[in-house]
Scaffold this motif. Sequence first.
Motif, PDB file in Angstrom:
ATOM      1  N   MET A   1       0.849  -1.167   0.000  1.00  0.00           N
ATOM      2  CA  MET A   1       0.000   0.000   0.000  1.00  0.00           C
ATOM      3  C   MET A   1       0.893   1.228   0.000  1.00  0.00           C
ATOM      4  O   MET A   1       1.939   1.252   0.630  1.00  0.00           O
ATOM      5  N   ALA A   2       0.458   2.252  -0.725  1.00  0.00           N
ATOM      6  CA  ALA A   2       1.173   3.518  -0.776  1.00  0.00           C
ATOM      7  C   ALA A   2       0.152   4.635  -0.820  1.00  0.00           C
ATOM      8  O   ALA A   2      -0.961   4.447  -1.311  1.00  0.00           O
ATOM      9  N   SER A   3       0.509   5.778  -0.280  1.00  0.00           N
ATOM     10  CA  SER A   3      -0.418   6.911  -0.317  1.00  0.00           C
ATOM     11  C   SER A   3       0.354   8.199  -0.550  1.00  0.00           C
ATOM     12  O   SER A   3       1.571   8.269  -0.356  1.00  0.00           O
ATOM     13  N   GLY A   4      -0.383   9.217  -0.981  1.00  0.00           N
ATOM     14  CA  GLY A   4       0.210  10.510  -1.236  1.00  0.00           C
ATOM     15  C   GLY A   4      -0.882  11.524  -1.492  1.00  0.00           C
ATOM     16  O   GLY A   4      -2.064  11.182  -1.592  1.00  0.00           O
ATOM     17  N   GLY A   5      -0.495  12.772  -1.607  1.00  0.00           N
ATOM     18  CA  GLY A   5      -1.449  13.840  -1.871  1.00  0.00           C
ATOM     19  C   GLY A   5      -2.067  13.703  -3.252  1.00  0.00           C
ATOM     20  O   GLY A   5      -1.436  13.223  -4.192  1.00  0.00           O
ATOM     21  N   ILE A   6      -3.314  14.124  -3.361  1.00  0.00           N
ATOM     22  CA  ILE A   6      -4.045  14.012  -4.626  1.00  0.00           C
ATOM     23  C   ILE A   6      -4.238  15.404  -5.227  1.00  0.00           C
ATOM     24  O   ILE A   6      -4.600  16.348  -4.526  1.00  0.00           O
ATOM     25  N   THR A   7      -3.990  15.497  -6.534  1.00  0.00           N
ATOM     26  CA  THR A   7      -4.330  16.702  -7.279  1.00  0.00           C
ATOM     27  C   THR A   7      -5.428  16.338  -8.264  1.00  0.00           C
ATOM     28  O   THR A   7      -5.463  15.220  -8.783  1.00  0.00           O
ATOM     29  N   ALA A   8      -6.343  17.269  -8.501  1.00  0.00           N
ATOM     30  CA  ALA A   8      -7.462  17.036  -9.408  1.00  0.00           C
ATOM     31  C   ALA A   8      -7.264  17.855 -10.676  1.00  0.00           C
ATOM     32  O   ALA A   8      -6.889  19.033 -10.617  1.00  0.00           O
ATOM     33  N   HIS A   9      -7.504  17.233 -11.818  1.00  0.00           N
ATOM     34  CA  HIS A   9      -7.321  17.864 -13.118  1.00  0.00           C
ATOM     35  C   HIS A   9      -8.618  17.715 -13.903  1.00  0.00           C
ATOM     36  O   HIS A   9      -8.982  16.610 -14.312  1.00  0.00           O
ATOM     37  N   ALA A  10      -9.324  18.820 -14.104  1.00  0.00           N
ATOM     38  CA  ALA A  10     -10.617  18.797 -14.781  1.00  0.00           C
ATOM     39  C   ALA A  10     -10.439  19.107 -16.266  1.00  0.00           C
ATOM     40  O   ALA A  10      -9.640  19.958 -16.648  1.00  0.00           O
ATOM     41  N   VAL A  11     -11.202  18.391 -17.090  1.00  0.00           N
ATOM     42  CA  VAL A  11     -11.147  18.607 -18.534  1.00  0.00           C
ATOM     43  C   VAL A  11     -12.507  18.293 -19.139  1.00  0.00           C
ATOM     44  O   VAL A  11     -13.259  17.471 -18.607  1.00  0.00           O
ATOM     45  N   ARG A  12     -12.822  18.985 -20.209  1.00  0.00           N
ATOM     46  CA  ARG A  12     -14.034  18.685 -20.981  1.00  0.00           C
ATOM     47  C   ARG A  12     -13.594  18.150 -22.333  1.00  0.00           C
ATOM     48  O   ARG A  12     -12.774  18.764 -23.018  1.00  0.00           O
ATOM     49  N   ILE A  13     -14.142  17.005 -22.706  1.00  0.00           N
ATOM     50  CA  ILE A  13     -13.856  16.397 -24.002  1.00  0.00           C
ATOM     51  C   ILE A  13     -15.088  16.620 -24.879  1.00  0.00           C
ATOM     52  O   ILE A  13     -16.225  16.414 -24.446  1.00  0.00           O
ATOM     53  N   ASN A  14     -14.857  17.065 -26.093  1.00  0.00           N
ATOM     54  CA  ASN A  14     -15.931  17.538 -26.964  1.00  0.00           C
ATOM     55  C   ASN A  14     -16.597  16.449 -27.798  1.00  0.00           C
ATOM     56  O   ASN A  14     -16.050  15.354 -27.981  1.00  0.00           O
ATOM     57  N   ALA A  15     -17.754  16.815 -28.342  1.00  0.00           N
ATOM     58  CA  ALA A  15     -18.532  15.935 -29.212  1.00  0.00           C
ATOM     59  C   ALA A  15     -17.676  15.423 -30.369  1.00  0.00           C
ATOM     60  O   ALA A  15     -16.868  16.161 -30.932  1.00  0.00           O
ATOM     61  N   GLY A  16     -17.856  14.146 -30.696  1.00  0.00           N
ATOM     62  CA  GLY A  16     -17.170  13.540 -31.817  1.00  0.00           C
ATOM     63  C   GLY A  16     -15.787  13.005 -31.516  1.00  0.00           C
ATOM     64  O   GLY A  16     -15.206  12.292 -32.335  1.00  0.00           O
ATOM     65  N   GLU A  17     -15.247  13.333 -30.342  1.00  0.00           N
ATOM     66  CA  GLU A  17     -13.896  12.871 -30.011  1.00  0.00           C
ATOM     67  C   GLU A  17     -13.906  11.416 -29.556  1.00  0.00           C
ATOM     68  O   GLU A  17     -14.900  10.907 -29.038  1.00  0.00           O
ATOM     69  N   ASP A  18     -12.774  10.760 -29.754  1.00  0.00           N
ATOM     70  CA  ASP A  18     -12.600   9.377 -29.330  1.00  0.00           C
ATOM     71  C   ASP A  18     -12.503   9.328 -27.808  1.00  0.00           C
ATOM     72  O   ASP A  18     -11.659  10.010 -27.217  1.00  0.00           O
ATOM     73  N   LEU A  19     -13.336   8.526 -27.194  1.00  0.00           N
ATOM     74  CA  LEU A  19     -13.424   8.455 -25.731  1.00  0.00           C
ATOM     75  C   LEU A  19     -12.121   8.002 -25.091  1.00  0.00           C
ATOM     76  O   LEU A  19     -11.573   8.676 -24.216  1.00  0.00           O
ATOM     77  N   VAL A  20     -11.595   6.865 -25.509  1.00  0.00           N
ATOM     78  CA  VAL A  20     -10.445   6.269 -24.838  1.00  0.00           C
ATOM     79  C   VAL A  20      -9.178   7.094 -25.055  1.00  0.00           C
ATOM     80  O   VAL A  20      -8.469   7.419 -24.098  1.00  0.00           O
TER      81      VAL A  20
END
Length: 147
Positions: A1-20
């Motif tokens: 087990m390992a732990s550390g601080g978390i950072t959050a990165h928000a993004v919007r992916i647009n219509a028609g784009e490949d999901l994966v």
Amino acid sequence: MASGGITAHAVRINAGEDLVSSMKKAAMSAMERSGTSSAFVMTAVGSLECVTLRMSNHTKEDGSSCNDIKEWKQRLEIISLVGTFDPEGFHLHMSVSDKNGNVFGGHLMAGTIFTTLEIVIGAIKNVNFSRLHDPATGFKELAVHPK
């Protein structure tokens, strides 16, 4: 087990784009910006115009097991999206619903965004993810390492 601080990165992916590929790109950016090789889906909402999911341990008519791959080519709402990313790959599970509220889920293989995907990627500082072959499962499984 390992732990550390978390950072959050928000993004919007647009219509028609490949999901994966779009999610992998967002996760790689989050890892790079955080100086780590561990990322995970914190939250995601949106819709798809098609999705391909792998079903785990589907049983054939003859009683043998396989992992069927199913594809839906219709507009679907994302109900849940969870999983992890590392520099070599990802492990993602998704549930979607159709216009009648029927819910389908499995291991995410492919998809295309219909209207949007709003996703927040978490990165764990001082923790690295990798994938190592597990002889018990026969698959490359998540390995967690303190940095």
